[in-house]
Design a protein around this motif. Structure first.
Motif, PDB file in Angstrom:
ATOM      1  N   ASN A  12     -37.203  29.973  23.346  1.00 33.13           N
ATOM      2  CA  ASN A  12     -37.134  31.142  24.162  1.00 33.13           C
ATOM      3  C   ASN A  12     -38.640  31.643  24.303  1.00 33.13           C
ATOM      4  OD1 ASN A  12     -35.547  33.278  25.479  1.00 33.13           O
ATOM      5  ND2 ASN A  12     -36.387  34.515  23.975  1.00 33.13           N
ATOM      6  N   ASP A  13     -39.210  31.624  23.025  1.00 35.83           N
ATOM      7  CA  ASP A  13     -40.634  32.508  23.038  1.00 35.83           C
ATOM      8  C   ASP A  13     -41.534  31.378  24.106  1.00 35.83           C
ATOM      9  OD1 ASP A  13     -39.606  34.005  21.367  1.00 35.83           O
ATOM     10  OD2 ASP A  13     -40.461  33.526  19.743  1.00 35.83           O
ATOM     11  N   ASN A  14     -41.200  30.229  23.989  1.00 31.29           N
ATOM     12  CA  ASN A  14     -42.389  29.373  24.603  1.00 31.29           C
ATOM     13  C   ASN A  14     -41.667  28.837  26.270  1.00 31.29           C
ATOM     14  OD1 ASN A  14     -44.634  28.042  22.907  1.00 31.29           O
ATOM     15  ND2 ASN A  14     -42.835  28.739  21.760  1.00 31.29           N
ATOM     16  N   ASN A  15     -40.601  29.599  26.538  1.00 27.05           N
ATOM     17  CA  ASN A  15     -39.855  29.323  28.130  1.00 27.05           C
ATOM     18  C   ASN A  15     -39.573  27.870  28.255  1.00 27.05           C
ATOM     19  OD1 ASN A  15     -39.007  30.148  30.318  1.00 27.05           O
ATOM     20  ND2 ASN A  15     -40.776  29.864  31.504  1.00 27.05           N
ATOM     21  N   ILE A  16     -39.117  27.082  27.296  1.00 24.16           N
ATOM     22  CA  ILE A  16     -38.616  25.746  27.273  1.00 24.16           C
ATOM     23  C   ILE A  16     -37.093  25.605  27.014  1.00 24.16           C
ATOM     24  CG2 ILE A  16     -40.959  24.769  26.872  1.00 24.16           C
ATOM     25  CD1 ILE A  16     -40.091  24.504  23.823  1.00 24.16           C
ATOM     26  N   GLU A  17     -36.418  24.596  26.991  1.00 25.57           N
ATOM     27  CA  GLU A  17     -35.211  24.350  26.529  1.00 25.57           C
ATOM     28  C   GLU A  17     -35.149  23.166  25.232  1.00 25.57           C
ATOM     29  OE1 GLU A  17     -32.229  24.417  30.525  1.00 25.57           O
ATOM     30  OE2 GLU A  17     -32.976  22.761  30.055  1.00 25.57           O
ATOM     31  N   TYR A  18     -34.080  23.416  24.490  1.00 29.38           N
ATOM     32  CA  TYR A  18     -33.936  22.431  23.501  1.00 29.38           C
ATOM     33  C   TYR A  18     -32.639  21.957  23.375  1.00 29.38           C
ATOM     34  CZ  TYR A  18     -31.522  25.415  20.218  1.00 29.38           C
ATOM     35  OH  TYR A  18     -30.310  26.323  19.529  1.00 29.38           O
ATOM     36  N   ILE A  19     -32.383  20.985  22.624  1.00 25.55           N
ATOM     37  CA  ILE A  19     -31.074  20.668  22.482  1.00 25.55           C
ATOM     38  C   ILE A  19     -30.488  21.125  21.098  1.00 25.55           C
ATOM     39  CG2 ILE A  19     -29.744  18.288  22.261  1.00 25.55           C
ATOM     40  CD1 ILE A  19     -31.685  17.158  23.988  1.00 25.55           C
ATOM     41  N   PRO A  20     -29.405  21.832  21.218  1.00 23.97           N
ATOM     42  CA  PRO A  20     -28.777  22.337  19.903  1.00 23.97           C
ATOM     43  C   PRO A  20     -27.918  21.575  19.332  1.00 23.97           C
ATOM     44  CG  PRO A  20     -27.761  23.273  21.872  1.00 23.97           C
ATOM     45  CD  PRO A  20     -28.923  22.382  22.536  1.00 23.97           C
ATOM     46  N   LEU A  21     -28.426  20.479  18.768  1.00 24.21           N
ATOM     47  CA  LEU A  21     -27.612  19.325  18.222  1.00 24.21           C
ATOM     48  C   LEU A  21     -26.580  19.679  17.030  1.00 24.21           C
ATOM     49  CD1 LEU A  21     -26.834  16.458  18.726  1.00 24.21           C
ATOM     50  CD2 LEU A  21     -28.467  15.960  16.912  1.00 24.21           C
ATOM     51  N   TYR A  22     -27.170  20.787  16.486  1.00 20.70           N
ATOM     52  CA  TYR A  22     -26.130  21.426  15.246  1.00 20.70           C
ATOM     53  C   TYR A  22     -24.847  21.921  15.747  1.00 20.70           C
ATOM     54  CZ  TYR A  22     -24.695  24.606  11.514  1.00 20.70           C
ATOM     55  OH  TYR A  22     -24.158  25.006  10.712  1.00 20.70           O
ATOM     56  N   LYS A  23     -24.998  22.499  16.878  1.00 20.10           N
ATOM     57  CA  LYS A  23     -23.771  23.157  17.511  1.00 20.10           C
ATOM     58  C   LYS A  23     -22.854  22.031  18.229  1.00 20.10           C
ATOM     59  CE  LYS A  23     -26.232  27.620  18.746  1.00 20.10           C
ATOM     60  NZ  LYS A  23     -27.580  27.047  18.757  1.00 20.10           N
ATOM     61  N   LEU A  24     -23.598  21.187  18.968  1.00 22.96           N
ATOM     62  CA  LEU A  24     -22.910  19.963  19.625  1.00 22.96           C
ATOM     63  C   LEU A  24     -22.148  19.438  18.687  1.00 22.96           C
ATOM     64  CD1 LEU A  24     -25.781  19.038  22.357  1.00 22.96           C
ATOM     65  CD2 LEU A  24     -23.636  20.682  22.573  1.00 22.96           C
ATOM     66  N   PHE A  25     -22.720  18.912  17.594  1.00 24.85           N
ATOM     67  CA  PHE A  25     -22.025  17.931  16.399  1.00 24.85           C
ATOM     68  C   PHE A  25     -20.748  18.673  16.000  1.00 24.85           C
ATOM     69  CE2 PHE A  25     -21.705  15.482  12.612  1.00 24.85           C
ATOM     70  CZ  PHE A  25     -22.219  14.244  12.964  1.00 24.85           C
ATOM     71  N   THR A  26     -21.274  20.012  15.751  1.00 28.44           N
ATOM     72  CA  THR A  26     -20.092  20.572  14.864  1.00 28.44           C
ATOM     73  C   THR A  26     -18.860  20.521  15.840  1.00 28.44           C
ATOM     74  OG1 THR A  26     -21.738  21.925  13.707  1.00 28.44           O
ATOM     75  CG2 THR A  26     -19.703  22.999  13.947  1.00 28.44           C
ATOM     76  N   GLU A  27     -19.355  21.344  17.335  1.00 30.81           N
ATOM     77  CA  GLU A  27     -18.256  21.438  18.264  1.00 30.81           C
ATOM     78  C   GLU A  27     -17.307  20.239  18.419  1.00 30.81           C
ATOM     79  OE1 GLU A  27     -19.950  23.055  21.538  1.00 30.81           O
ATOM     80  OE2 GLU A  27     -20.108  25.203  20.535  1.00 30.81           O
ATOM     81  N   TYR A  28     -18.036  18.879  18.489  1.00 34.42           N
ATOM     82  CA  TYR A  28     -17.592  17.570  18.836  1.00 34.42           C
ATOM     83  C   TYR A  28     -16.344  17.476  17.590  1.00 34.42           C
ATOM     84  CZ  TYR A  28     -17.228  12.357  19.209  1.00 34.42           C
ATOM     85  OH  TYR A  28     -16.824  11.201  19.332  1.00 34.42           O
ATOM     86  N   CYS A  29     -16.923  17.692  16.319  1.00 33.88           N
ATOM     87  CA  CYS A  29     -15.892  17.507  15.499  1.00 33.88           C
ATOM     88  C   CYS A  29     -14.555  18.388  15.404  1.00 33.88           C
ATOM     89  CB  CYS A  29     -16.492  17.732  13.930  1.00 33.88           C
ATOM     90  SG  CYS A  29     -17.841  16.351  13.501  1.00 33.88           S
ATOM     91  N   GLU A  30     -15.067  19.476  15.942  1.00 32.89           N
ATOM     92  CA  GLU A  30     -13.714  20.505  15.863  1.00 32.89           C
ATOM     93  C   GLU A  30     -12.960  20.122  16.922  1.00 32.89           C
ATOM     94  OE1 GLU A  30     -15.644  24.354  16.615  1.00 32.89           O
ATOM     95  OE2 GLU A  30     -16.269  24.618  14.457  1.00 32.89           O
ATOM     96  N   THR A  31     -13.332  19.689  18.081  1.00 27.72           N
ATOM     97  CA  THR A  31     -12.678  19.491  19.332  1.00 27.72           C
ATOM     98  C   THR A  31     -11.734  18.066  18.997  1.00 27.72           C
ATOM     99  OG1 THR A  31     -14.353  20.051  20.797  1.00 27.72           O
ATOM    100  CG2 THR A  31     -12.612  18.778  21.697  1.00 27.72           C
ATOM    101  N   ARG A  32     -12.076  17.043  17.953  1.00 29.68           N
ATOM    102  CA  ARG A  32     -11.532  15.979  17.778  1.00 29.68           C
ATOM    103  C   ARG A  32     -10.791  16.087  16.527  1.00 29.68           C
ATOM    104  NH1 ARG A  32     -15.173  15.391  21.331  1.00 29.68           N
ATOM    105  NH2 ARG A  32     -15.225  13.998  22.782  1.00 29.68           N
ATOM    106  N   ASN A  33     -10.615  17.338  15.901  1.00 28.22           N
ATOM    107  CA  ASN A  33      -9.908  17.585  14.775  1.00 28.22           C
ATOM    108  C   ASN A  33     -10.267  16.502  13.551  1.00 28.22           C
ATOM    109  OD1 ASN A  33      -8.373  18.936  13.043  1.00 28.22           O
ATOM    110  ND2 ASN A  33      -6.280  17.365  13.292  1.00 28.22           N
ATOM    111  N   ILE A  34     -11.755  16.186  13.529  1.00 32.20           N
ATOM    112  CA  ILE A  34     -12.206  15.204  12.480  1.00 32.20           C
ATOM    113  C   ILE A  34     -13.406  16.102  11.628  1.00 32.20           C
ATOM    114  CG2 ILE A  34     -11.791  13.318  13.677  1.00 32.20           C
ATOM    115  CD1 ILE A  34     -14.955  13.241  14.527  1.00 32.20           C
ATOM    116  N   THR A  35     -13.561  15.565  10.376  1.00 33.55           N
ATOM    117  CA  THR A  35     -14.333  16.338   9.382  1.00 33.55           C
ATOM    118  C   THR A  35     -15.692  15.985   9.732  1.00 33.55           C
ATOM    119  OG1 THR A  35     -14.318  14.655   7.517  1.00 33.55           O
ATOM    120  CG2 THR A  35     -12.442  16.525   7.875  1.00 33.55           C
TER     121      THR A  35
END
Length: 604
Positions: A542-565
């Protein structure tokens, strides 16, 4: 009536158990909510299938659509699924239709809107908005012409004021000559400036429209601001009639009650004003001029002032420059004085030129911001005639430790660090997939055990001036107390990497780490945790006006959506992904980069 649906990744679920009555039209709506994996995916289409009938409808801006009447003519089951662009299909869910079939003669005859008609409607909306923008530009040009006509009237007013000044300054000819020359010069400068501005502003606005149509509203706003500058070309005149307050302005800018003195309320200094000319007919004492930063006569807002106190026996005139930060001015004088003051407007062309330059800079900033979007960076891969050079770097989760066949014995990176050429990991899968699809050269320079400091200190050994893109996933090893690093150190090391690449025109994409096991992230030697790394990357981006890939969030949501640990995708050490974990990372990273991957059962 509304039917609620929720979409997480590729999984579609219903949030209600309502049924549909046959023969309905324009009464039933489908309302969808989406998780982050659907961010920025357009268009989103809903397929309604019943028996041999399939109707596809594009969701509106609120993610809603009418349920087409064609699938509600008789009882049965409607199958519903969602498709995002050509990227994400979901599973199907069902809605029951109950009741008797509609009778002949009362069935709706107008077809539900198709995908094509929805696109046509959007196109017509865009055309209408562009027409309105063109009308705004025409209005602006007319305002310029009106301002020019108003200026001619103002010139006549100024000529009348000059004649008044001449009659007042007969007893002080030398001082009066100076004041007249200043006003004459102001008039000439204003005429010349507006004539130049009229042509320059129109040309400049047309140039801005051609180069940044997406920002036409901002350009029109800036043009209107320039027009306001033109409308304020006439200066301000103050006489005895304006000195209505009993009292006197002190040397510190405050107002004291002191008869028989009078002072004026604050006057806003016109745009472009540079000096004040005061003509004061002396009787007992002179007059005072005070400049303020805000609309209040007080010592805290006082900037500077001037008092005319030397005893003379005839009229006197004085010119004083307006301080740079002054926004308001006030005058005071003896109530028996004949008082006259002019605020003189000069250098108007310079003010307008500065405003236009500022607007051009704003549009350049918009273009620079757009160039830092991840999909804009990656789009250079598609249909490229020239080879795009990409480097992947990071710690062991980029190098591929934990995947089948991991062995860091390939090409040398620098020092004693070598590439894992053949091991199974997300970075090597991305490398091989990109090589099969695009004209590019991808190298996995992940180094096991690396901290953000090691990558930052050796960035010149990792990237070369011929590289076009750097993708960096780092931070896991910074958590260890023995690294001696803090979250602030992580932020600064990311800045070092970005600055180095930016000066060499290398586009940089940062990826946050995936979550580790609770045992690993909660061990005693961890000074911060995986979610903290993602938060720092969010702030840094945000400070540098660029985008990043929030893989921590995406990986966690992937597991929650598919009901896997999460741990089911990690090795026994709770740190490194197993082969399945690396496959998930490859899928999530490609999706976040805007790159479509082959379907799981593809044979090509």
């Amino acid at each position: 009536m509304e039917y609620k649906f929720k979409v997480k990744g590729n999984y579609l679920t219903r949030l209600d158990d309502n049924t549909i009555i046959t023969s309905s039209k324009n009464e039933f709506y489908a309302d969808f909510s989406f998780d982050i994996s659907w961010y920025n995916i357009k268009p989103i289409t809903v397929n309604f299938e019943k028996e041999q009938t399939i109707i596809s409808i594009i969701l509106d801006e609120n993610n809603r659509c009418r349920i087409p009447w064609e699938v509600m003519t008789d009882s049965g089951v409607i199958n519903i699924c969602v498709v995002g662009g050509d990227l994400i299909p979901t599973n199907s869910v069902t809605v029951k239709v109950v009741g008797e079939p509609i009778k002949s003669g009362i069935a709706p005859t107008v077809a539900s809107p198709s995908v094509y008609s929805s696109i046509v409607e959007l196109s017509e909306g865009i055309k209408k908005e562009w027409t309105e923008c063109s009308e705004l530009i025409t209005t602006y040009k007319n305002d310029i012409d009106d301002a020019n006509n108003q200026l001619n009237e103002n010139v006549q007013i100024i000529d009348g004021k000059i004649a008044n000044v001449n009659s007042i300054l007969n007893a002080a000819e030398a001082s009066a000559d100076t004041a007249i020359k200043n006003i004459e010069q102001t008039k000439n400068n204003s005429i010349e400036a507006v004539n130049n501005i009229k042509d320059n502003c129109v040309n400049d606005i047309n140039t801005l429209i051609d180069s940044a149509k997406a920002n036409i509203e901002q350009s029109v706003s800036a043009a209107a601001s320039s027009a306001d500058y033109v409308k304020n070309t006439l200066g301000l005149t103050i006489t005895n009639e304006n000195l209505t307050e009993a009292g006197y302005i002190t040397s510190k800018g405050a107002a004291e009650t002191l008869n028989p003195f009078t002072y004026s309320r604050l006057y806003k200094i016109p745009i472009g004003a540079k000096s004040v000319c005061v003509v004061n007919s002396y009787r007992n004492v002179g007059c005072a001029i005070a400049f303020y930063s805000k609309n209040e006569i007080s010592t805290k807002n006082f900037i500077s002032g001037l008092s005319i106190t030397d005893p003379v026996t005839e009229e006197s005139a004085i010119n004083t420059d307006i301080p740079e930060d002054a926004k308001y001015v006030a005058f005071s004088a003896h109530s028996s004085n004949k008082f006259l003051a002019y605020i003189v407007v000069t250098d108007l062309a310079e003010e307008i030129t500065s405003k236009i330059a500022e607007n051009a800079e704003n549009i350049d900033n918009v273009k620079n911001s757009f160039s830092k979007k991840i999909q804009n960076i990656m789009s250079q891969l598609v249909l490229s005639d020239e080879t795009v050079n990409i480097k992947l770097t990071g710690d062991s989760t980029t190098a591929g430790q934990g995947g089948t066949g991991y062995s860091a014995d390939g090409e040398i990176i620098f020092g004693s660090y070598y590439v894992n050429e053949n091991g199974h990991c997300w970075a090597n899968s991305l490398r091989d997939y990109f090589h099969s699809k695009f004209n590019c050269s991808v190298k996995n320079y992940g180094i096991s055990g690396s901290t953000s400091k090691r990558i930052a200190d050796n960035i010149s050994n990792i990237v070369s001036d011929s590289d076009n893109i750097l993708i960096c996933m780092i931070g896991l090893n910074d958590r260890r107390s023995e690294s001696g690093l803090s979250l602030n150190n992580l932020y600064n090391n990311l800045q070092t990497i970005l600055d180095y690449c930016s000066t060499r025109n290398i586009s940089t994409i940062f990826i946050s780490c995936i979550p580790t096991s609770v045992e690993n992230d909660g061990s005693e030697n961890k000074v911060f945790h995986c979610e903290d790394i993602d938060n720092v990357m969010m702030k840094f981006s945000n400070d540098n006006n660029i985008e990043y890939i929030p893989l921590y969030k995406l990986f966690t949501e992937y597991c929650e959506t598919r009901n896997i640990t999460i741990d089911s995708l990690l090795c026994s050490d709770g740190l490194h992904p197993n082969d399945n974990g690396y496959d998930v990372m490859f899928y999530l990273v490609c999706n976040a980069l805007g790159i479509s991957v082959k379907r799981p059962d593809a044979t090509w």
